[in-house]
Write an enzyme that holds these catalytic residues in place. Structure first.
Site, PDB file in Angstrom:
ATOM      1  N   LYS A  60     -10.473   0.737  49.761  1.00 55.86           N
ATOM      2  CA  LYS A  60     -10.194  -0.173  48.663  1.00 55.86           C
ATOM      3  C   LYS A  60      -9.155   0.436  47.725  1.00 55.86           C
ATOM      4  O   LYS A  60      -9.163   1.656  47.482  1.00 55.86           O
ATOM      5  CB  LYS A  60     -11.495  -0.458  47.913  1.00 55.86           C
ATOM      6  CG  LYS A  60     -11.450  -1.565  46.880  1.00 55.86           C
ATOM      7  CD  LYS A  60     -12.867  -1.817  46.353  1.00 55.86           C
ATOM      8  CE  LYS A  60     -12.937  -2.947  45.359  1.00 55.86           C
ATOM      9  NZ  LYS A  60     -14.337  -3.219  44.939  1.00 55.86           N
ATOM     10  N   SER A 136     -15.485  -7.895  44.992  1.00 55.53           N
ATOM     11  CA  SER A 136     -14.095  -7.581  44.750  1.00 55.53           C
ATOM     12  C   SER A 136     -13.412  -6.857  45.906  1.00 55.53           C
ATOM     13  O   SER A 136     -12.188  -6.732  45.928  1.00 55.53           O
ATOM     14  CB  SER A 136     -13.984  -6.710  43.492  1.00 55.53           C
ATOM     15  OG  SER A 136     -14.665  -5.480  43.672  1.00 55.53           O
ATOM     16  N   SER A 160     -19.960  -6.511  45.274  1.00 56.99           N
ATOM     17  CA  SER A 160     -18.576  -6.473  45.758  1.00 56.99           C
ATOM     18  C   SER A 160     -18.379  -5.893  47.142  1.00 56.99           C
ATOM     19  O   SER A 160     -17.287  -5.983  47.697  1.00 56.99           O
ATOM     20  CB  SER A 160     -17.700  -5.712  44.757  1.00 56.99           C
ATOM     21  OG  SER A 160     -17.536  -6.467  43.578  1.00 56.99           O
TER      22      SER A 160
END
Length: 430
Positions: A60, A136, A160
């Site tokens: 990420k 996310s 997320s």
């Protein structure tokens, strides 16, 4: 056995062919090739480093990588100073022989459950590009589901990791807070942030979790389904469940019961309502994010996604005294939930009450975005607020994927993975 370098080249070619899909924000082409060659050499020499050696991993876009800027999905940080060293989790992946192929997209500053990003573009869902990827850790979910990475490392503050896993039809594991060091990961909430893997199987998630937490990977023995004690928290967590999700969930409940699991309803509505009351002054993530972003909220407001900015600013008005009272009450409720779960192995509920929504209406309607975002976060947030560990498992449907979520007492991560593997294997959720 095919060469790891060949596998990496296929992924790189797939990434290049779809470079306008907004999944990756940075690709480590030459380093990935070098790491693949080193893994192939170890394989030939019989010195393989473990199950992650030669595995293609994406990360990420909020983890520090030495020598480059950590943007955390925001244009605001494009000119920030580069990181001086790898985040501990990145260093651990490298020592385990993982081939880190690139950084993947995310909601700005990890503050959305839907995965939209106006700065780097929104990656479309891997099953249907017109639908939201989940956030996310949006790029993480899409990259694993589309096959450009075998494992992706995300963060989970309110769902997320588990939301993009559910929306894209893969596995997402949220460890107990504190299990994995968050140093070198741009924070959303110091209290709620946890780092977890997304992959196609529970075993892959377990292998990654072991490396990230400083342990040794081992084969996960599936928890036997016979007499497995599963509590279904019907009530508030089942409001507004759509027909596709509801039908898929009930089918899995019935399948577990047929295999000998003890499946029964449990009531936790009182604890949920008490937590809502305790956090009514403001979301924990908003309050802590307001502290993280204090130096920028006024001077650089124009650089934020307005939807992210408004939620962070909402945390500025909560006083220190109110926050302290909130956190003390939360700790009491965490203890109460732990006691409530002592007699069962796990809670089971839909990860998200709906399948992935279409992107276009969310982009054009702030009210719709806010409502769907909160709805999407509702169920997985249960695990974060009560400091539980959890897994989202994929359930295939005739339309978009559905997530089946297991939640268990904080600290029971090894058991959680065994439970998840037992359910995944027994129900063939692959």
């Amino acid at each position: 056995m095919p060469a790891i370098r060949d596998k990496v080249e296929r992924s790189l070619a797939q990434i290049e062919a779809a470079k306008t899909s907004n999944v990756f924000t940075k690709v480590y082409t030459e380093r990935a090739r070098s790491e693949a060659d080193a893994a192939d050499t170890r394989r030939r020499d019989g010195t393989r480093l473990g199950p992650l050696d030669g595995t293609i991993v994406s990360i990420k876009d909020l983890f520090d990588v030495a020598g480059e800027t950590t943007t955390a999905g925001s244009s605001l940080l494009r000119t920030a100073a580069p990181a001086t060293q790898d985040a501990p989790v990145i260093a651990r992946l490298r020592r385990a022989g993982a081939v880190i192929i690139g950084k993947v997209n995310m909601s700005e500053f990890a503050y959305s459950g839907l995965g939209l990003n106006p700065h780097f573009g929104t990656p479309g869902n891997a099953v249907n590009r017109a639908h939201a990827p989940g956030g996310s850790s949006s790029g993480s979910g899409v990259s694993v589901a589309e096959g450009t990475s075998e494992i992706s490392i995300g963060t989970d503050t309110g769902g997320s990791v588990r939301i993009p896993a559910a929306f894209n039809g893969i596995v997402g594991f949220k460890p107990t807070v504190g299990r994995i060091p968050t140093t070198g990961a741009f924070p959303l909430s110091y209290t709620l942030d946890s780092i977890g893997p997304l992959a196609r199987t529970v075993q892959q998630c377990a292998d990654a979790d072991a490396i990230l937490s400083g342990g040794e990977p081992r084969e996960v023995a599936p928890f036997p389904l016979e007499n497995l004690r599963i509590g279904i928290p019907r009530g508030l967590m089942f409001e507004n469940v759509d027909a596709v999700v509801g039908a898929a969930f009930e089918a899995q409940v019935n399948a577990l019961a047929q295999q000998g699991a003890r499946v029964f309803d449990v009531s936790i509505n009182d604890l949920i309502l008490a937590m809502r009351q305790a956090t009514s002054p403001g979301p924990i993530a908003a309050i802590e994010a307001a502290a993280v972003h204090a130096d920028w909220l006024d001077s650089r407001a124009a650089d934020y996604d307005p939807r992210v900015l408004s939620r962070i600013q909402g945390g500025r008005s909560v006083t220190g005294a109110a926050f302290i009272r909130m956190m003390r009450t939360r700790n009491e409720l965490i203890g109460a939930m732990d006691a409530r779960l002592a007699e069962i192995d796990a809670l089971m509920l839909p990860t998200v009450p709906t399948v992935a929504p279409a992107i276009a209406p969310l982009e054009s309607d702030d009210e719709l975005f806010g409502r769907i975002n909160l709805q999407t976060l509702r169920n997985p947030m249960l695990g974060n607020l009560f400091q539980l560990t959890g897994v989202s498992l994929p359930v295939r449907t005739d339309s978009l994927p559905v997530g089946l979520m297991l939640l268990a007492r904080g600290g029971s991560d090894a058991k959680m993975l065994a439970l998840a593997k037992g359910v995944q294997d027994g129900l063939q959720l692959n």
